[in-house]
Design an enzyme around this catalytic site. Sequence first.
Site, PDB file in Angstrom:
ATOM      1  N   GLU A  73     -44.208 -41.607 -62.615  1.00  0.00           N
ATOM      2  CA  GLU A  73     -44.899 -42.898 -62.581  1.00  0.00           C
ATOM      3  C   GLU A  73     -43.935 -44.074 -62.547  1.00  0.00           C
ATOM      4  O   GLU A  73     -44.116 -45.025 -61.782  1.00  0.00           O
ATOM      5  CB  GLU A  73     -45.858 -43.032 -63.773  1.00  0.00           C
ATOM      6  CG  GLU A  73     -47.157 -42.256 -63.620  1.00  0.00           C
ATOM      7  CD  GLU A  73     -47.004 -40.758 -63.822  1.00  0.00           C
ATOM      8  OE1 GLU A  73     -45.929 -40.306 -64.262  1.00  0.00           O
ATOM      9  OE2 GLU A  73     -47.960 -40.019 -63.514  1.00  0.00           O
ATOM     10  N   PHE A  96     -54.384 -41.911 -63.831  1.00  0.00           N
ATOM     11  CA  PHE A  96     -55.162 -42.280 -65.019  1.00  0.00           C
ATOM     12  C   PHE A  96     -54.522 -43.504 -65.659  1.00  0.00           C
ATOM     13  O   PHE A  96     -53.282 -43.572 -65.741  1.00  0.00           O
ATOM     14  CB  PHE A  96     -55.174 -41.136 -66.045  1.00  0.00           C
ATOM     15  CG  PHE A  96     -56.118 -40.026 -65.693  1.00  0.00           C
ATOM     16  CD1 PHE A  96     -57.422 -40.001 -66.187  1.00  0.00           C
ATOM     17  CD2 PHE A  96     -55.709 -39.003 -64.855  1.00  0.00           C
ATOM     18  CE1 PHE A  96     -58.289 -38.967 -65.850  1.00  0.00           C
ATOM     19  CE2 PHE A  96     -56.571 -37.978 -64.506  1.00  0.00           C
ATOM     20  CZ  PHE A  96     -57.870 -37.955 -65.010  1.00  0.00           C
ATOM     21  N   PHE A  99     -51.542 -43.380 -67.993  1.00  0.00           N
ATOM     22  CA  PHE A  99     -50.170 -43.128 -67.513  1.00  0.00           C
ATOM     23  C   PHE A  99     -49.449 -44.419 -67.119  1.00  0.00           C
ATOM     24  O   PHE A  99     -48.270 -44.403 -66.772  1.00  0.00           O
ATOM     25  CB  PHE A  99     -50.159 -42.158 -66.326  1.00  0.00           C
ATOM     26  CG  PHE A  99     -50.940 -40.891 -66.533  1.00  0.00           C
ATOM     27  CD1 PHE A  99     -51.214 -40.420 -67.816  1.00  0.00           C
ATOM     28  CD2 PHE A  99     -51.423 -40.172 -65.450  1.00  0.00           C
ATOM     29  CE1 PHE A  99     -51.949 -39.259 -68.004  1.00  0.00           C
ATOM     30  CE2 PHE A  99     -52.159 -39.011 -65.629  1.00  0.00           C
ATOM     31  CZ  PHE A  99     -52.426 -38.554 -66.909  1.00  0.00           C
ATOM     32  N   ILE A 100     -50.178 -45.513 -67.178  1.00  0.00           N
ATOM     33  CA  ILE A 100     -49.523 -46.789 -66.876  1.00  0.00           C
ATOM     34  C   ILE A 100     -48.436 -47.075 -67.908  1.00  0.00           C
ATOM     35  O   ILE A 100     -47.483 -47.799 -67.642  1.00  0.00           O
ATOM     36  CB  ILE A 100     -50.575 -47.908 -66.802  1.00  0.00           C
ATOM     37  CG1 ILE A 100     -50.118 -48.974 -65.833  1.00  0.00           C
ATOM     38  CG2 ILE A 100     -50.886 -48.500 -68.167  1.00  0.00           C
ATOM     39  CD1 ILE A 100     -51.218 -49.823 -65.301  1.00  0.00           C
ATOM     40  N   HIS A 142     -56.528 -39.360 -71.817  1.00  0.00           N
ATOM     41  CA  HIS A 142     -57.083 -39.581 -70.480  1.00  0.00           C
ATOM     42  C   HIS A 142     -58.313 -40.491 -70.517  1.00  0.00           C
ATOM     43  O   HIS A 142     -59.154 -40.431 -69.634  1.00  0.00           O
ATOM     44  CB  HIS A 142     -57.498 -38.261 -69.818  1.00  0.00           C
ATOM     45  CG  HIS A 142     -56.355 -37.437 -69.316  1.00  0.00           C
ATOM     46  ND1 HIS A 142     -55.508 -36.758 -70.155  1.00  0.00           N
ATOM     47  CD2 HIS A 142     -55.921 -37.198 -68.055  1.00  0.00           C
ATOM     48  CE1 HIS A 142     -54.605 -36.117 -69.430  1.00  0.00           C
ATOM     49  NE2 HIS A 142     -54.825 -36.357 -68.157  1.00  0.00           N
TER      50      HIS A 142
END
Lengths: 339, 333
Positions: A73, A96, A99-100, A142
């Site tokens: 990412e 998702f 995951f930022i 998630h």
Amino acid sequence: MPSAQVQPATAPEVRELTFAQAVREALAEEMRRDPRVFIIGEDVAEAGHPFKVLTGLVEEFGRDRVIDTPISEAGFTGIAVGAAMTGMRPVVDIMFGDFITLAMDQIVNQAAKVHYMSGGKLRVPMVVRTTLGATRRSAAQHSQSLHAWLCHVPGLKVALPSTPYDAKGLLKAAIRDDNPVIVFEDKMTYQLKGPVPADDYVIPLGVADVKRAGRDVTIVATSSMVHVALAAAELLAGEGIEAEVVDPRTTVPLDVETLVASARKTGRVIVVDEGYEKYGVTGELAAVIAEGAFYDLDAPVRRLGAMHVPVPFSPVLEDLTVPTAERVAAVARELCGTR
Amino acid sequence: MTRATEISPRDELADVRPEQWRALYRQMLTIRRFEEQVNELYTSARMPGLAHLYIGEEAVAVGVCAALRRDDYITSTHRGHGHCLAKGASVDRMFAELLGKAAGYCRGKGGSMHIADPEVGNLGANAIVGGSAGIAAGAALSARMRGTDQVAVCFFGEGALGQGLLYEAMNMASLWRLPVVYVCENNLYNEYTPASETTAGSMTARPEAFGIPCTEVDGQDVRAVLRAARAAVARARAGEGPSFLLCHTYRYRGHHVGDVNRAYRTREEEQWWMTERDPLTLLARWMTAHGIADAALLAQLDAKVREEIARGLAFALDAPYPDASEVDQHVYA
Ligand SMILES: Cc1ncc(C[n+]2csc(CCOP(=O)(O)OP(=O)(O)O)c2C)c(N)n1
């Protein structure tokens, strides 16, 4: 559906599309229009994204413009920043919203800062598409709605589409914008259907939409909470309370004027957002409304957000953590009881 | 891994003409004198903030940038003055930026650690260690997508070898054969900690694990750096993918201008590098031995550089600060 929908002389073709189809159409149209636009992320090509949002794009645009990446990412977000700085217009897919967190340095310290730090010489015309929203039984890693983190950072714009119409129009505006724009899509809305014009339209960032007009109480709601608010308004309508539902559509920039005007009209306001309630988006919305409409308010602005807990797996528990139509309606009744 | 071997000066870089060697020397000298002046500005409290001096490492920036075209890209680090000057920045606007003046490269909004100059392909210094690894690979990807043959150089210190982003970016750059040149400046210390205490295993094994060829370079010898950089840039331009240059070098000064005690290393070690391995001395000696320069010419160059520095500094000291109205400009494009 959206009241901001314009009605030209010759009515354009309007189809019923799902939210996911609307997103795909926005991407395809922008990629056809501008060769600088490309998609980058995990499983975006043949796989078409876990929620099938991107199905068919690689077939039309090829692997050079729909770029599958390793699970990296930070790496591919950084690559998008560099590409944006040098003449491309990447659309980053972060599967998702949770995951930022892995890409935060690239978004917060790089993308958001480049224009300012360079004294206006460099630009980062980049879009990050990612998700928010619980209630998919996906558990704590998630299911988060972390958009408030990004709203907090100057230099970023944040869009929260709630309908297929808005999803397409806002995404097209985001792609054409010269700034990093983060678009959060609620996983629960991907299959939601709604009318979407076939012609080219964009929804300017920073223009709220009154999704339902009413006189007694204003419910300001973001993303999928718009649907919760509309359901609450239905419940209330049966009891003679007319709720107005206002969707800011983008939290940065924020259409303060429309929010305040509605608050002045009804005198009572509830703000609903799926991010954590503490230190979250609802706090900011409530504050700007209070500042702008204090003397017209009949009661303090009420906030409803996610509980301050990691999202639990068990359906019974998970459903307790996010605002529901019943809870919004209950708060509305309380507020209107102060009449 | 290849090790740059000694080759005879006659064959070496035969197309580099004497005036080009002198120009490289002058660039290195400019970086050195610029930074000596920065140190003086800081210690006399005329310069705000921090500055991380590059003195001692000049041959790396100058050798690498000499292998680049104006439209090639670089990304730089917190220790970036040398990279910026070598890529084409002028001393007057560099000083202005360091002093927070409106005439600076970033209107005084970036300062020492954020100088960017897109006109010469400088995508910016970066205060996040390893933070530009994605940007450099992205610029390389963009060059390829736009159909140009531009190359992107990613400068970083060996401290960045501890950061995961670098490996994510190298993995993709190698998979996709992007035109990136990774230039690792191993000056032996990550801030106040020796690299031996922060970096396990072999430095060169890292790029090699991604299938990226690595060349170890004497970073004090600008001729060796130029030779290695040219090969890496040619490879990138030809579409053959990324390369990694591990440049062994040394910073003479503290981690930043305020780091004066330097208890983490010995004065003897510093002295050895400064007397035995100084990049300016090494090039001057070589040019003298080959009739490219003599003592008089070197003295003349130094006088010219000092004059340029003095003029640039005067310009920057006289330049106005940005107007207060600028504070909230350029947040959004
Ligand atoms: C992500 C991050 N962590 C920590 C720092 C603080 N810091 C600045 S420079 C530095 C050491 C860098 O060492 P190296 O990469 O070897 O570069 P050098 O200073 O030796 O040129 C550190 C830890 C930072 N700027 N960024």
